[in-house]
Motif scaffolding. Structure first.
Motif, PDB file in Angstrom:
ATOM      1  N   THR E  42       1.122  -1.143   0.449  1.00 39.15           N
ATOM      2  CA  THR E  42       0.178   0.563  -0.084  1.00 39.15           C
ATOM      3  C   THR E  42       0.651   1.355  -0.145  1.00 39.15           C
ATOM      4  N   ASP E 160      -5.998  -0.555  -4.928  1.00 41.20           N
ATOM      5  CA  ASP E 160      -6.020  -0.859  -3.428  1.00 41.20           C
ATOM      6  C   ASP E 160      -6.858  -2.573  -3.059  1.00 41.20           C
ATOM      7  N   GLU E 161      -6.348  -3.661  -3.174  1.00 38.76           N
ATOM      8  CA  GLU E 161      -6.892  -4.458  -3.148  1.00 38.76           C
ATOM      9  C   GLU E 161      -8.491  -3.946  -3.444  1.00 38.76           C
TER      10      GLU E 161
HETATM   11 MG    MG Z   1      -2.109  -2.212   2.374  1.00 36.38          MG
END
Ligand code: MG
Ligand code: ATP
Ligand code: ATP
Ligand code: MG
Lengths: 357, 219, 290, 240, 357
Positions: E42, E160-161
């Protein structure tokens, strides 16, 4: 033994969560309920300990009519493990585990002693006894949840997606742990999951539910993979099921080929790949052909290892497929190289293994 | 300051009275609010009725409530019971919602787990739900205690004792020092009681500290 | 009186739950009353009577019911207003007449209460104006004010608005209707400030108020005797008026003159703001009563 | 004696210093107080919530002022300021500001950090984030703070009468002095009614100006986890 | 193109989240960051749009120095999608999507029109335009998140995910959708996940991070599976990687065998299994040997199907392994039976396919 006979659950809003379920979860076995979200797995499970009242049918646990029993008492005799453990945050680990024994009237001391034993049984260090749940990792919490459910030594254990909140690696170790425990304790376990892999790994028998609360198929996992009864089960069991099905076939009949090994410092092989082992015969990796002595840097990590004896055809095939040389590394229980396994050998062993299963 | 030293006796007497008038209602209110808060969570209608009633009581000016009390209770006009009951009503009104919220906030899966282990409802309430509600209840109790301490002063307007006397009397005699003394003492008392409740809350919830310790360790 | 009446302020007539021999002393919510209450209380204590004091209660309309229901046993009173409170038709104005009428009225109105000897000290309600306002009047009397009442805002305690010798009395006796009435307090800071700042042009103050000379206010004469004589009298629950108590209180009232009352009022206004207990004790000492 | 008779006597409503006049005064004090409080507290709370600096100030202020006895402050100010409106007004503002401030602060702080993060990630600048994202999302709690401030102020404005101002408190204080119970109870009922009506109106306002996306929409509205400290300041009354 | 040159992030508390990262995310490709929790994925991603300031090194996006750009402006040109979408709860779906265009000065009308188009592009019914996020399912919310990130047509997309909060089935459809979209739009995408399967499925190249913010390996997914550089990557990539690695090998060279087919009503075969097809030649299932005509009930669902042309060795092998007869069913693009594929044929094709990759 848990028997559902025509069990139905219709919620007040009209949802039929479980529809005329007939099913027997066998004594001392793990029965897994699997199916898409909302198909009634949880509802079926929770009717067993009367956390949800069936609206029709009969339900017996070890011959006892669930609907005639006192709920609180019934529940004390049935272990229940849920996602994220549902531990009491305000009690220490040991007191969490000791809950049910104390509820049924054990002395504090006896309950705690038993709790300490259980911590060891589920693989928790007893130094954690005085900690609070918040001080444990997710995986540890799940172990506490299992220990707590086992505390009163109930013959029946209900588990509702107990491992779904932990990461894949921890989940795998919890699954292995559960299988180990079960091999010692032989409880009657009903296990809910929506993960078909988990179902196949843990279940002695797997019940696949379809949405609307109908049982689609109830079979051993190997049968489920090889003979799904219809397209729903077929698609639910998913792709790769041919490969996954190999996991239920014993690899005992695969012949191992010879696998010459080298050590660091030996000259590099003339052509192809060679396996390098350490002093005790454990595999280090592969080296490609070249000149000069083998240095640490020449060694390339190998594929997955296939453990002779405890392995399945799946592991053997993957070892072969993942090896740079096409020769899978078979190791013995101590991790020492035992020979080579090839994909061809696995395929050759397949028909016999299928017949044996 | 000189005024305080010269009048220590009446000031201390007022303070003592104030403590009694403030703390008795807070304790009584808590004791009453817990079962009521539980009751409120039985179903949405009960909850709506209880919280609305509590909200309504809050709109009654405290002075008026003090004066109504003898009519409702049949007590004597200067009976301290009037103040105590009126303030208890406020405390209950304040805490019923807090207790109800606190109990609602107990994680569902924990309650579920308790049921599944064979807890009877009463035992579950006392052994699981109530302890877990403590942090929120204590937070609400601190608010209630502090406001009650400040509210007691109003009683002085109609002849009840407590630190409010320092306001009415100081006002009559244009004695700023006396008024300021009263304010400072009320604030100090509130601070002391608030800190005591905070401390008690901490002692009652060792697992909360465990949580923060862990959180601290991982960052 | 379980269940109470429709008007809780009427009191329940419940006997005091305090010890039979304890005398509970109350006071009204202005300084002089508190000082007098403290004088009574300390004088009684000096004679060995068990005394309990109550915080100041409020107006007469509040403490008389408290006396009746036994919440308090003794309170310093003023003969004239008390008489009018009990008998709205009372016309007596001279100290002795008032006192006699009070005794008989009290005997019929509430046989449980009696007044002890009156003091010479008087503290009347009075219509007070600023020096400037007084200068515009032909004479410093309410009579002279009457013509201009319609332009003036009057200030006083809330209860003055409805008391027989309050606004209704002034209207009736002097034919004076003020422009409006502003509720303030019973001769306290608010009233003084309001008069001083011109928020009100005339106000109800007490004749012994040290603020009157301090601010050069003018007390208007009351030629038609709207305000009756206001001698300080102890009003007491008959059951508590043992000879011991009566003697002690009579000894106090015997020494209490208007001058003494003024003196104590000034002491209270001093910059160090001594407590009323201190003022009372000092006075009792000076008088040789303790 | 008919306790409610006073309320139903028409001339009590219309006379000078009657109910209508007092009601108007009461509303006036309340409106003025709330106006000043909102002007002071909303920007301050929004700024503190947005920057995250000085949060302890809000918490300390909200807790500290709760303990401050309104009556004491009122009489203290009256001894300095005399009979002016200023004293009671300051007192009421001191009462209202913490509620509005805490509501605004909590509202901004409670906005889902992922939402704020997304806003920044899309290229919103600080003020844009505050205006377009944080404030609209904080609105329910801001109005919640305003509602509890309003309740407190309406109830507490009655004490202005103690220092000789108007408002419905006049009936309570005068009734007390005159021991006229029907006036007191009538006054109290009026105060309570006024508070309830004001709360309903603000509730209506909330429905009107808060985005429907933020109003609980049945099944999908995930219950927020309660914090150990109530974020919506409970109404606190100190004097009446 | 996104270039990290020696980029480091050390947080004020001393944590080094990213350590001297050198990496190039190629133009028009999907680059996936994968690794265990806390490894700095991240952080690395957020440095690209300066949501986090690097403490060292250089970062260029399409040749532009990130650290020299105005952050707000930079971000408007970079789409950003996060877990659970981070939608604005107070705005309708269409206004959520229109946010960035309106921020950069589009008229409300133009922005909304564009938003409506985007809803269709990401597969959302435009009838949902006036709903609020809370009224959408998790999967729908994610689609809105993607649409919103695409609204200003940024060349670069950071994710991000994005799919980790939705259930596995929805996740798979979102993944497929993303691949379809990307094939049309050709954005430069950096995608963070901790799920190695997702990484392998989506990534043109996959960067495996190890804890401490170090890059362990950066390669195409096939290479990652067949040649993990060390034990960390090896264990992270997980078991079955030999088999999964087949997914990156083309199956074009596999010879198809003949597969005789029967229809319902034909007599049952004399021995072994036979495939039954419908009138258009699509497979219905297998029948075992027996007497009499083939009834609907005799047909057993078959294994997975292998689609010629678009298939990989993985699909071909699974088709073979999952078939009751040992003969995998190969179908053409229309789903008609094209021939049989055997496990032996797959293995035989393996070396050639490996060389070709
Ligand atoms: Mg992360
Ligand atoms: N209390 C209830 N009232 C009404 N409907 C309910 C209730 N509980 C569950 N249902 C419905 O019953 C059906 C089955 O729910 P259940 O929780 O058993 O599903 P599940 O298979 O466990 O799903 P999941 O995998 O999501 O946990 C669902 O449609 C659900 O919405
Ligand atoms: N603001 C911060 N202050 C201090 N340390 C931080 C901060 N943000 C992240 N970290 C630390 O930096 C490391 C990398 O964090 P990062 O969020 O990039 O991990 P990640 O790979 O995205 O993990 P996950 O899979 O859990 O999302 C972690 O150890 C984290 O604790
Ligand atoms: Mg479930």
């Amino acid at each position: 033994m848990i028997e559902f006979r025509g069990v139905t659950k219709r919620f007040p809003d009209g949802t039929v969560a479980v529809d005329e379920l007939d099913l027997v979860a066998e004594q001392g076995r793990i029965t897994v309920f699997v199916g898409p979200s909302g198909c009634g797995k949880t509802t079926s499970l929770r009717m067993i300990n009367r956390m949800i009242e069936p609206t029709g049918g009969e339900l017996h646990v070890d011959g006892r009519d669930v609907l005639a029993a006192d709920p609180a008492e019934l529940r004390r005799g049935i272990g229940y493990v849920i996602q994220q453990a549902g531990l009491f945050p305000h009690r220490t680990i040991v007191d969490n585990i000791a809950t049910v024994p104390m509820l049924v009237g054990s002395s504090k001391k006896a309950a705690r002693d038993r709790a300490m034993e259980l911590m060891e049984i589920v693989g928790l260090d007893t130094s954690m006894a005085r900690r609070y749940p918040a001080q444990l990792s997710g995986g540890q919490q799940q172990r506490v949840g299992v220990a707590r459910a086992l505390a009163a030594d109930p013959p029946v254990l209900l588990m509702d997606e107990p491992f779904s909140a932990v990461d894949p690696i921890v989940r795998e170790s919890l699954q292995d742990e559960l299988l180990r425990l079960q091999s010692e304790l032989g409880k009657t376990i009903v296990f809910v999951t929506h993960d078909i892999d988990e179902a196949i790994k843990l279940g002695d028998r797997v019940a696949v539910f379809r949405v609307g609360g109908k049982l689609a198929q109830y079979d051993e996992p190997g049968v489920l993979l090889s003979r799904p009864v219809d397209d729903f089960v077929d698609s639910f069991v998913g792709r790769d099921r041919g490969y996954r099905g190999l996991g239920f076939l014993s690899s005992d009949d695969i012949p191992l080929g010879p696998l010459p090994v080298l050590s660091v410092g030996d000259p590099l092989p003339d052509d192809g790949w060679s396996l390098v082992v350490d002093g005790t015969g454990r595999p280090l990796g592969w080296v490609a052909a070249g000149d000069g002595p083998i240095g640490e840097d020449d060694v390339v990590p190998g594929g997955s290892l296939y453990t002779v004896g405890s392995g399945s055809l799946r592991g053997a095939l993957d070892a072969a497929l993942s090896s740079p040389s096409g020769q899978g590394v078979a190791v013995d229980a101590d991790g020492r190289v035992a020979g080579a396994v090839t994909a061809d050998a696995v395929l050759a062993a397949l028909p016999a293994a299928r017949d044996a299963a | 300051m000189t005024w305080v030293l010269g009048n220590l006796d009446p000031v201390l007497r007022a303070l003592r009275q104030h403590v009694v008038y403030a703390l008795v209602p807070v304790l009584l209110g808590l004791v009453l609010a817990i079962p009521l808060g539980r009751l409120a969570n039985l179903n949405p209608t009960v909850r709506a009725v209880l919280t609305n009633a509590a909200g309504l009581l809050y709109t009654v000016p405290s002075l008026a409530l003090f004066v109504f009390m003898p009519a409702v209770l049949g007590t004597q006009i200067l009976d301290p019971v009037n103040v105590v009951v009126a303030l208890t009503i406020y405390t209950v009104a304040l805490l019923v919602r807090t207790v109800s919220d606190a109990l609602t906030a107990v994680p569902g899966n924990v309650v579920d787990a308790a049921n599944a282990m064979g807890y009877t409802p009463l035992r579950r309430f006392v052994g699981v739900e109530l302890p877990l509600a403590v942090p929120v209840i204590v937070a609400g109790l601190r608010v209630a205690a502090v406001s009650t301490i400040s509210l007691v002063t109003v009683g002085a307007v109609i002849g009840f004792g407590g630190l409010g006397l320092l306001f009415t009397e100081g006002f009559n005699r244009s004695n700023d020092a006396q008024i300021v003394t009263g304010i400072v003492l009320v604030l100090l008392l509130a601070l002391v009681v608030d800190s005591a409740l905070l401390l008690a809350g901490r002692l009652l919830t060792p697992w909360q500290r465990a949580r923060t310790r862990k959180a601290g360790a991982t960052t | 009186a379980c269940g109470g009446g429709s008007d809780p302020l009427a009191g329940g007539g419940q006997p005091a739950d305090t010890d039979q021999n304890t005398v509970v002393v109350g006071a009204a919510n202005f300084t002089e009353s508190q000082i007098l209450a403290s004088v009574f209380a300390q004088a009684l204590q000096a004679k060995g009577v068990t005394v309990e004091t109550r915080p100041p209660i409020g107006s007469r309309e509040a403490y008389i019911p408290a006396l009746k229901d036994g919440s308090i046993d003794l309170i310093p009173e003023y003969s004239g207003t008390l008489l009018q409170y009990l008998d709205k038709a009372a016309t007596q104005t001279e100290p002795d007449q008032v006192y006699t009428a009070l005794q008989s009225t009290l005997g019929t109105a509430d046989p449980n209460l009696i007044v002890l000897d009156k003091a010479e000290a008087e503290n009347k309600d009075a219509v007070v104006v600023t020096k400037e306002t007084a200068a515009q009047l032909s004479a410093p009397t309410i009579d002279a004010l009457a013509a201009r009442c319609g332009e003036l805002v009057f200030g006083g305690p809330p209860e003055f608005q409805t008391r027989p010798d309050g606004i209704p009395g002034i209207e009736k006796t002097y034919n004076c209707t003020f422009k409006s009435y502003r509720s303030l307090d019973a001769g306290g800071t608010l009233t003084v400030t309001a008069l001083k700042n011109g928020d009100v042009q005339a106000a109800d103050l007490f004749t012994t108020d040290p603020a009157i000379p301090a601010n050069e206010f003018v007390v208007l004469d009351d030629p038609k005797s709207n305000f009756a004589a206001q001698n300080v009298v102890p009003l007491i629950n008959k059951a508590k008026a043992t000879p011991q108590v009566v003697d002690a209180l009579n000894a106090v009232t015997a020494k209490l003159t208007t001058q003494e009352l003024l003196g104590m009022g000034e002491a209270a206004g001093a910059s160090d703001k001594p407590s009323v207990e201190t003022i009372a004790r000092d006075w009792l000492k000076r008088q040789g009563l303790v | 004696m008919n306790l409610f008779g006073w309320l139903f006597t028409p001339e009590n409503w219309t006379m000078t210093g009657g109910i209508l006049a007092r009601l108007a005064e009461h509303l006036g004090y309340t409106a003025l107080t709330l106006l000043v409080s909102v002007v002071v507290a909303v920007p301050l709370g929004a700024w503190i919530g947005h920057t995250g600096r000085g949060g302890f100030l809000v918490v300390g202020l909200a807790n500290g002022l709760r303990a401050l006895p309104t009556l004491g402050l009122l009489v203290l100010l009256a001894t300095f300021l005399g009979l002016s409106l200023l004293g009671p007004l300051i007192t009421l503002i001191v009462l209202a500001v913490p509620a509005v401030l805490a509501g605004t602060y909590a509202g901004i702080r409670n906005v889902d950090p992922a939402v704020v993060d997304a806003a920044r990630g899309m290229g919103m600048r600080g003020p844009e984030v505050l205006w377009k994202v944080e404030l609209p999302n904080a609105l329910p709690l801001i109005i919640g703070g305003l509602r509890s401030a309003t309740l407190q102020v309406i109830a507490t404005a009655t004490i202005a009468a103690y220092v000789s101002l108007g408002g419905l408190g006049r009936f309570i204080i005068d009734g007390l002095g005159q021991r006229d119970f029907s006036v007191m109870i009538g006054g109290s009922i009026l105060v309570a009614l006024l508070a309830i009506i004001a709360d309903l109106l603000l509730g209506g306002l909330q429905k009107l100006i808060v985005s429907p996306g933020l109003q609980a929409t049945g099944r999908t509205a995930a219950p927020r986890r309660l914090r150990a400290v109530p974020t919506r300041p409970e109404p606190v009354r100190e004097a009446a």
